[in-house]
Design an enzyme around this catalytic site. Sequence first.
Site, PDB file in Angstrom:
ATOM      1  N   GLY A  48       0.779  -1.239   0.000  1.00  0.00           N
ATOM      2  CA  GLY A  48       0.000   0.000   0.000  1.00  0.00           C
ATOM      3  C   GLY A  48       0.807   1.284   0.000  1.00  0.00           C
ATOM      4  N   GLU A 103       3.582   4.618   5.758  1.00  0.00           N
ATOM      5  CA  GLU A 103       2.378   3.800   5.595  1.00  0.00           C
ATOM      6  C   GLU A 103       1.352   4.511   4.722  1.00  0.00           C
ATOM      7  OE1 GLU A 103       0.894   1.219   5.567  1.00  0.00           O
ATOM      8  OE2 GLU A 103       0.973   0.018   7.373  1.00  0.00           O
ATOM      9  N   ASP A 104       0.492   3.720   4.125  1.00  0.00           N
ATOM     10  CA  ASP A 104      -0.624   4.284   3.368  1.00  0.00           C
ATOM     11  C   ASP A 104      -1.732   4.739   4.296  1.00  0.00           C
ATOM     12  OD1 ASP A 104      -1.103   1.662   4.157  1.00  0.00           O
ATOM     13  OD2 ASP A 104      -1.906   0.998   2.229  1.00  0.00           O
ATOM     14  N   ASP A 107      -5.683   2.178  10.207  1.00  0.00           N
ATOM     15  CA  ASP A 107      -7.096   1.884  10.418  1.00  0.00           C
ATOM     16  C   ASP A 107      -7.261   1.562  11.904  1.00  0.00           C
ATOM     17  OD1 ASP A 107      -9.714   1.144  10.041  1.00  0.00           O
ATOM     18  OD2 ASP A 107      -9.299  -0.631   8.855  1.00  0.00           O
ATOM     19  N   PHE A 156     -14.173   2.561   4.004  1.00  0.00           N
ATOM     20  CA  PHE A 156     -13.148   1.878   3.228  1.00  0.00           C
ATOM     21  C   PHE A 156     -12.787   2.704   2.006  1.00  0.00           C
ATOM     22  CE2 PHE A 156     -11.160  -1.380   0.607  1.00  0.00           C
ATOM     23  CZ  PHE A 156     -10.353  -2.001   1.546  1.00  0.00           C
ATOM     24  N   ASP A 163      -5.850  -0.837  -1.925  1.00  0.00           N
ATOM     25  CA  ASP A 163      -6.608  -1.738  -2.795  1.00  0.00           C
ATOM     26  C   ASP A 163      -7.909  -2.212  -2.192  1.00  0.00           C
ATOM     27  OD1 ASP A 163      -5.285  -3.429  -0.785  1.00  0.00           O
ATOM     28  OD2 ASP A 163      -6.072  -5.086  -1.981  1.00  0.00           O
ATOM     29  N   ARG A 169      -5.205  -0.022  -6.807  1.00  0.00           N
ATOM     30  CA  ARG A 169      -3.996   0.582  -6.247  1.00  0.00           C
ATOM     31  C   ARG A 169      -3.444   1.677  -7.150  1.00  0.00           C
ATOM     32  NH1 ARG A 169      -2.141  -2.519  -1.911  1.00  0.00           N
ATOM     33  NH2 ARG A 169      -2.416  -4.756  -2.064  1.00  0.00           N
TER      34      ARG A 169
HETATM   35  P1  IMP Z   1      -4.795  -1.740  10.574  1.00  0.00           P
HETATM   36  O1  IMP Z   1      -3.958  -2.829  11.169  1.00  0.00           O
HETATM   37  O2  IMP Z   1      -6.256  -1.967  10.870  1.00  0.00           O
HETATM   38  O3  IMP Z   1      -4.369  -0.346  10.982  1.00  0.00           O
HETATM   39  O4  IMP Z   1      -4.719  -1.881   9.004  1.00  0.00           O
HETATM   40  C1  IMP Z   1      -3.588  -1.562   8.318  1.00  0.00           C
HETATM   41  C2  IMP Z   1      -3.595  -2.002   6.878  1.00  0.00           C
HETATM   42  O5  IMP Z   1      -4.881  -2.426   6.420  1.00  0.00           O
HETATM   43  C3  IMP Z   1      -3.250  -0.831   5.992  1.00  0.00           C
HETATM   44  O6  IMP Z   1      -1.853  -0.684   5.893  1.00  0.00           O
HETATM   45  C4  IMP Z   1      -3.918  -1.210   4.701  1.00  0.00           C
HETATM   46  O7  IMP Z   1      -3.071  -2.021   3.944  1.00  0.00           O
HETATM   47  C5  IMP Z   1      -5.165  -1.943   5.121  1.00  0.00           C
HETATM   48  N1  IMP Z   1      -6.352  -1.047   5.152  1.00  0.00           N
HETATM   49  C6  IMP Z   1      -6.921  -0.491   6.234  1.00  0.00           C
HETATM   50  N2  IMP Z   1      -7.962   0.309   5.894  1.00  0.00           N
HETATM   51  C7  IMP Z   1      -8.039   0.271   4.549  1.00  0.00           C
HETATM   52  C8  IMP Z   1      -8.900   0.921   3.582  1.00  0.00           C
HETATM   53  O8  IMP Z   1      -9.806   1.714   3.891  1.00  0.00           O
HETATM   54  N3  IMP Z   1      -8.650   0.620   2.284  1.00  0.00           N
HETATM   55  C9  IMP Z   1      -7.658  -0.234   1.884  1.00  0.00           C
HETATM   56  N4  IMP Z   1      -6.837  -0.841   2.751  1.00  0.00           N
HETATM   57  C10 IMP Z   1      -7.012  -0.604   4.066  1.00  0.00           C
HETATM   58 MG    MG Z   2      -0.462  -0.784   4.484  1.00  0.00          MG
END
Ligand code: IMP
Ligand code: MG
Length: 183
Positions: A48, A103-104, A107, A156, A163, A169
């Site tokens: 990402g 990071e992208d 969440d 989302f 993606d 992407r």
């Molecule tokens: P976390 O562990 O919940 O913070 O999620 C982290 C990873 O989940 C990110 O680095 C993304 O790759 C993916 N992710 C979380 N939210 C989204 C979204 O809204 N769209 C796409 N990928 C997401």
């Molecule tokens: Mg990521």
Amino acid sequence: MDSHDVEADLKHVLYSKEQIQERVAQLAERIDADFQGRDVLLVGVLKGAVMVMADLARALHSHVTMDWMAVSSYGSGTQSSGVVRILKDLETDLMGKHVLIVEDIIDSGLTLSWLRTNLISRGPASVEICTLLRKPEAAKVEIDVKYVGFDIPNEFVVGYGLDFAEKYRNLDFVGTLAPHVYE
Ligand code: IMP
Ligand code: MG
């Protein structure tokens, strides 16, 4: 791809190419100022963060080195599992380095929180985080993130590296998908 290429799949554009470029340049300016003269390693989280890493690195006026990690926390769905696995590790020794994780999106924060602890255990001089997007309402753990592009609602999003089932992407913007895409 731009918004015309995916018009039928799109709910709305959250941040345009221009808005992203402008914000990334602002973050780069702060990073240049904060790390001046230090040995900085940018750690991009695959896949990402590819776009933000490429643009952020080019917007910096300082020398940096770059390395990549791949971790899995998601299946093909849209819910964080909290289970993190290293799919590809760094090639760089972190000892004494100033690490900036790129990071992208943050969440739940579970991935980053795990990754940060993992990298700190390798003996770097410091570890900071830069993320293009953050969803404050989705946070399950508190993490100190020094550089945030945009705080967004708990929805989302796709594009600019992000993606849905490996698609979207390569959009040059960040947007939300129409409901029919998920069904
Ligand atoms: P976390 O562990 O919940 O913070 O999620 C982290 C990873 O989940 C990110 O680095 C993304 O790759 C993916 N992710 C979380 N939210 C989204 C979204 O809204 N769209 C796409 N990928 C997401
Ligand atoms: Mg990521």
